[in-house]
Motif scaffolding. Sequence first.
Motif, PDB file in Angstrom:
ATOM      1  N   PHE A  62      29.822  -0.830  19.779  1.00 44.63           N
ATOM      2  CA  PHE A  62      30.212  -1.909  20.679  1.00 44.63           C
ATOM      3  C   PHE A  62      29.102  -2.186  21.687  1.00 44.63           C
ATOM      4  CE2 PHE A  62      32.857  -3.771  24.146  1.00 44.63           C
ATOM      5  CZ  PHE A  62      33.362  -4.833  23.411  1.00 44.63           C
ATOM      6  N   GLY A  63      28.481  -1.115  22.189  1.00 42.01           N
ATOM      7  CA  GLY A  63      27.383  -1.279  23.135  1.00 42.01           C
ATOM      8  C   GLY A  63      26.192  -1.977  22.505  1.00 42.01           C
ATOM      9  N   MET A  64      25.844  -1.615  21.272  1.00 40.92           N
ATOM     10  CA  MET A  64      24.716  -2.243  20.598  1.00 40.92           C
ATOM     11  C   MET A  64      24.953  -3.729  20.379  1.00 40.92           C
ATOM     12  SD  MET A  64      23.103   0.419  17.804  1.00 40.92           S
ATOM     13  CE  MET A  64      24.616   0.627  16.850  1.00 40.92           C
ATOM     14  N   VAL A  65      26.159  -4.072  19.963  1.00 35.93           N
ATOM     15  CA  VAL A  65      26.462  -5.475  19.678  1.00 35.93           C
ATOM     16  C   VAL A  65      26.388  -6.312  20.954  1.00 35.93           C
ATOM     17  CG1 VAL A  65      28.289  -7.052  18.944  1.00 35.93           C
ATOM     18  CG2 VAL A  65      27.820  -4.991  17.623  1.00 35.93           C
ATOM     19  N   LEU A  66      26.950  -5.809  22.032  1.00 36.47           N
ATOM     20  CA  LEU A  66      26.917  -6.554  23.294  1.00 36.47           C
ATOM     21  C   LEU A  66      25.483  -6.715  23.807  1.00 36.47           C
ATOM     22  CD1 LEU A  66      29.989  -5.264  25.349  1.00 36.47           C
ATOM     23  CD2 LEU A  66      29.654  -7.536  24.368  1.00 36.47           C
ATOM     24  N   ARG A  67      24.695  -5.651  23.746  1.00 35.23           N
ATOM     25  CA  ARG A  67      23.324  -5.738  24.255  1.00 35.23           C
ATOM     26  C   ARG A  67      22.456  -6.623  23.374  1.00 35.23           C
ATOM     27  NH1 ARG A  67      20.680  -1.168  24.104  1.00 35.23           N
ATOM     28  NH2 ARG A  67      22.251   0.148  23.134  1.00 35.23           N
ATOM     29  N   HIS A  68      22.741  -6.643  22.069  1.00 30.50           N
ATOM     30  CA  HIS A  68      22.004  -7.563  21.199  1.00 30.50           C
ATOM     31  C   HIS A  68      22.392  -9.005  21.487  1.00 30.50           C
ATOM     32  CE1 HIS A  68      21.043  -9.834  17.507  1.00 30.50           C
ATOM     33  NE2 HIS A  68      19.987  -9.051  17.495  1.00 30.50           N
TER      34      HIS A  68
ATOM     35  N   ALA B 291      20.419 -10.053  24.343  1.00 30.15           N
ATOM     36  CA  ALA B 291      18.995 -10.218  24.039  1.00 30.15           C
ATOM     37  C   ALA B 291      18.703 -11.511  23.297  1.00 30.15           C
ATOM     38  CB  ALA B 291      18.493  -9.029  23.214  1.00 30.15           C
ATOM     39  N   GLU B 292      19.660 -11.981  22.482  1.00 31.04           N
ATOM     40  CA  GLU B 292      19.403 -13.189  21.697  1.00 31.04           C
ATOM     41  C   GLU B 292      20.038 -14.430  22.306  1.00 31.04           C
ATOM     42  OE1 GLU B 292      23.108 -12.842  18.476  1.00 31.04           O
ATOM     43  OE2 GLU B 292      21.038 -12.883  17.793  1.00 31.04           O
ATOM     44  N   ALA B 293      20.472 -14.353  23.574  1.00 29.11           N
ATOM     45  CA  ALA B 293      21.038 -15.516  24.247  1.00 29.11           C
ATOM     46  C   ALA B 293      20.034 -16.660  24.247  1.00 29.11           C
ATOM     47  CB  ALA B 293      21.430 -15.158  25.680  1.00 29.11           C
ATOM     48  N   PRO B 294      20.490 -17.938  24.234  1.00 31.82           N
ATOM     49  CA  PRO B 294      19.595 -19.082  24.119  1.00 31.82           C
ATOM     50  C   PRO B 294      18.509 -19.142  25.181  1.00 31.82           C
ATOM     51  CG  PRO B 294      21.870 -19.763  23.783  1.00 31.82           C
ATOM     52  CD  PRO B 294      21.905 -18.331  24.223  1.00 31.82           C
ATOM     53  N   ASP B 295      18.772 -18.684  26.408  1.00 29.70           N
ATOM     54  CA  ASP B 295      17.770 -18.784  27.456  1.00 29.70           C
ATOM     55  C   ASP B 295      16.766 -17.640  27.428  1.00 29.70           C
ATOM     56  OD1 ASP B 295      19.697 -16.958  28.156  1.00 29.70           O
ATOM     57  OD2 ASP B 295      19.608 -17.394  30.303  1.00 29.70           O
ATOM     58  N   HIS B 296      16.925 -16.756  26.425  1.00 27.81           N
ATOM     59  CA  HIS B 296      15.945 -15.690  26.258  1.00 27.81           C
ATOM     60  C   HIS B 296      15.042 -16.081  25.091  1.00 27.81           C
ATOM     61  CE1 HIS B 296      19.372 -12.948  27.877  1.00 27.81           C
ATOM     62  NE2 HIS B 296      18.797 -13.660  28.826  1.00 27.81           N
ATOM     63  N   GLY B 297      14.272 -17.115  25.291  1.00 29.92           N
ATOM     64  CA  GLY B 297      13.507 -17.695  24.194  1.00 29.92           C
ATOM     65  C   GLY B 297      12.441 -16.798  23.615  1.00 29.92           C
ATOM     66  N   GLU B 298      11.869 -15.908  24.404  1.00 28.10           N
ATOM     67  CA  GLU B 298      10.804 -15.065  23.895  1.00 28.10           C
ATOM     68  C   GLU B 298      11.390 -13.918  23.077  1.00 28.10           C
ATOM     69  OE1 GLU B 298      11.687 -15.219  27.051  1.00 28.10           O
ATOM     70  OE2 GLU B 298      10.103 -16.061  28.322  1.00 28.10           O
ATOM     71  N   SER B 299      10.474 -13.211  22.409  1.00 27.72           N
ATOM     72  CA  SER B 299      10.871 -11.986  21.723  1.00 27.72           C
ATOM     73  C   SER B 299      10.154 -10.824  22.363  1.00 27.72           C
ATOM     74  CB  SER B 299      10.512 -12.062  20.223  1.00 27.72           C
ATOM     75  OG  SER B 299       9.113 -12.164  20.064  1.00 27.72           O
TER      76      SER B 299
ATOM     77  N   GLN C  43      15.384   0.382  22.401  1.00 25.27           N
ATOM     78  CA  GLN C  43      16.377  -0.254  21.543  1.00 25.27           C
ATOM     79  C   GLN C  43      16.629  -1.697  21.962  1.00 25.27           C
ATOM     80  OE1 GLN C  43      20.716   0.768  21.534  1.00 25.27           O
ATOM     81  NE2 GLN C  43      20.277   1.504  19.478  1.00 25.27           N
ATOM     82  N   GLN C  44      16.653  -1.961  23.280  1.00 24.97           N
ATOM     83  CA  GLN C  44      16.832  -3.322  23.749  1.00 24.97           C
ATOM     84  C   GLN C  44      15.676  -4.212  23.292  1.00 24.97           C
ATOM     85  OE1 GLN C  44      19.648  -4.161  25.229  1.00 24.97           O
ATOM     86  NE2 GLN C  44      19.117  -6.328  25.380  1.00 24.97           N
ATOM     87  N   ALA C  45      14.453  -3.660  23.320  1.00 25.92           N
ATOM     88  CA  ALA C  45      13.293  -4.413  22.830  1.00 25.92           C
ATOM     89  C   ALA C  45      13.433  -4.716  21.341  1.00 25.92           C
ATOM     90  CB  ALA C  45      12.004  -3.643  23.104  1.00 25.92           C
ATOM     91  N   SER C  46      14.004  -3.778  20.579  1.00 25.78           N
ATOM     92  CA  SER C  46      14.208  -4.011  19.144  1.00 25.78           C
ATOM     93  C   SER C  46      15.241  -5.105  18.922  1.00 25.78           C
ATOM     94  CB  SER C  46      14.633  -2.716  18.437  1.00 25.78           C
ATOM     95  OG  SER C  46      15.977  -2.362  18.722  1.00 25.78           O
ATOM     96  N   PHE C  47      16.293  -5.139  19.752  1.00 27.98           N
ATOM     97  CA  PHE C  47      17.298  -6.192  19.644  1.00 27.98           C
ATOM     98  C   PHE C  47      16.692  -7.561  19.944  1.00 27.98           C
ATOM     99  CE2 PHE C  47      20.886  -3.033  20.875  1.00 27.98           C
ATOM    100  CZ  PHE C  47      20.909  -2.564  19.574  1.00 27.98           C
ATOM    101  N   ALA C  48      15.760  -7.586  20.890  1.00 28.51           N
ATOM    102  CA  ALA C  48      15.127  -8.845  21.271  1.00 28.51           C
ATOM    103  C   ALA C  48      14.092  -9.306  20.246  1.00 28.51           C
ATOM    104  CB  ALA C  48      14.462  -8.701  22.641  1.00 28.51           C
ATOM    105  N   SER C  49      13.791  -8.443  19.257  1.00 27.78           N
ATOM    106  CA  SER C  49      12.731  -8.754  18.297  1.00 27.78           C
ATOM    107  C   SER C  49      13.256  -9.208  16.942  1.00 27.78           C
ATOM    108  CB  SER C  49      11.829  -7.528  18.098  1.00 27.78           C
ATOM    109  OG  SER C  49      11.249  -7.130  19.314  1.00 27.78           O
ATOM    110  N   GLY C  50      14.557  -9.137  16.728  1.00 29.21           N
ATOM    111  CA  GLY C  50      15.064  -9.528  15.417  1.00 29.21           C
ATOM    112  C   GLY C  50      16.564  -9.382  15.315  1.00 29.21           C
TER     113      GLY C  50
END
Length: 282
Positions: free
Chosen positions: A20-26, A29-37, A216-223
Motif C-alpha cells: 500500500f505504501g509503495m502504490v501511494l508513493r508511486h 511520484a507520477e502525478a501530472p505536475d511532477h513532469g521530470e523523472s 525507492q522513491q527515485a525508482s518510482f519517479a523513473s518508471g
Amino acid sequence: MPPTVLAIALALLSALATAFGMVLRHAAAEAPDHGESGAHAAIKSIFDWRWLGGTISSLVGFALQAAALNFGSLLMVQPITVLSLMFTLPLASRFSDRPATRTEWVWATVLTACVGALVVYGRPIEGAEHPAWWEWAIAVAAGLLVMGALGKIARQELRRDRAMLLGVAGGIAFAYVAVFAKGLVTRINSGGLLGVVTSGEVYGLVAAAVLALTVQQASFASGNINQAAPASTVTTPVVSIALGLFLLGERFSVSGWELVIIAAIITAMAAATVFLSRAAET
C-alpha cells in the motif's frame, strides 16, 4: 500461537502495508505536475499527501517486519515480503489507469510459489544476532559499493532500465533495514531502552530506512511501478538471505545436494523479477 505462525502472520501484514505504501508513493511520484523523472520528481513528490500516506504505511510495514523478525529468522521472514507484489498489482490497478496484465500475474504467481517453496522446503534456522563491528563494517561497505554502482549505471548508461536498477538498489537498502531490525528487536528484549540507545543497530536502522525510502522513491519517479516494485521487492529477500547466511550465520535445514534446489529457487525468483519488469514495459 506458535512463534513460526506468528512470524508468518506478521510478515504477511508487513507485506500488505508495504504494498500500500509503495502504490501511494508511486502515485505521488507520477502525478501530472511532477513532469521530470528521477531525483527532481522524487523531491517534488514529498509535498504530495499520497507521499505522506505512503511513507506512513511503509513505516508501519517496517514495524510489522521487525515484530515478525522477533519471532522468526531473516531466512523465514524476508522471502514472505515478496508477497507484497501480489498486493501491489491490484492496488496499482486501482490507483492508475493501467491494469495488471495476464503476463504480470503469471510471473507474480511464480514469485509467490518460489517464496512458499523456499520457506517450506528450506526450513530456516536462527543464527547469531549481533555480529562483530568489523563484520558489520564489511557488510555495509559492500552494500554501499553495489548501490553506488547501480546508481551510476542507471544514471549514465541504461536509461530504459532506470526504474528497475534503482529498484534493485532500494531493495538492497531494505535488506539492511531488515538485518538492523533483527538485531534491534533482540536488544529491546534483552537490554531494554538503554541497550537500544547504546547500540549502533538503531542508528544503522534509521540511516538504512531513510536511504531505502529515498532510492525507492527515485525508482518510482523513473518508471512504471510494475518495473520498480518487483526489482525492489525481490532484491530485498535475496540480499537478506545472503546477509543472514554470511553475516548472522543463519542456515537452512537442508544440506548437501538439497542446497542446489534452494539455489535454483532463489535464481527463479530473480529471473521472474526481470521478466515481470520487462512485462511492465509493454
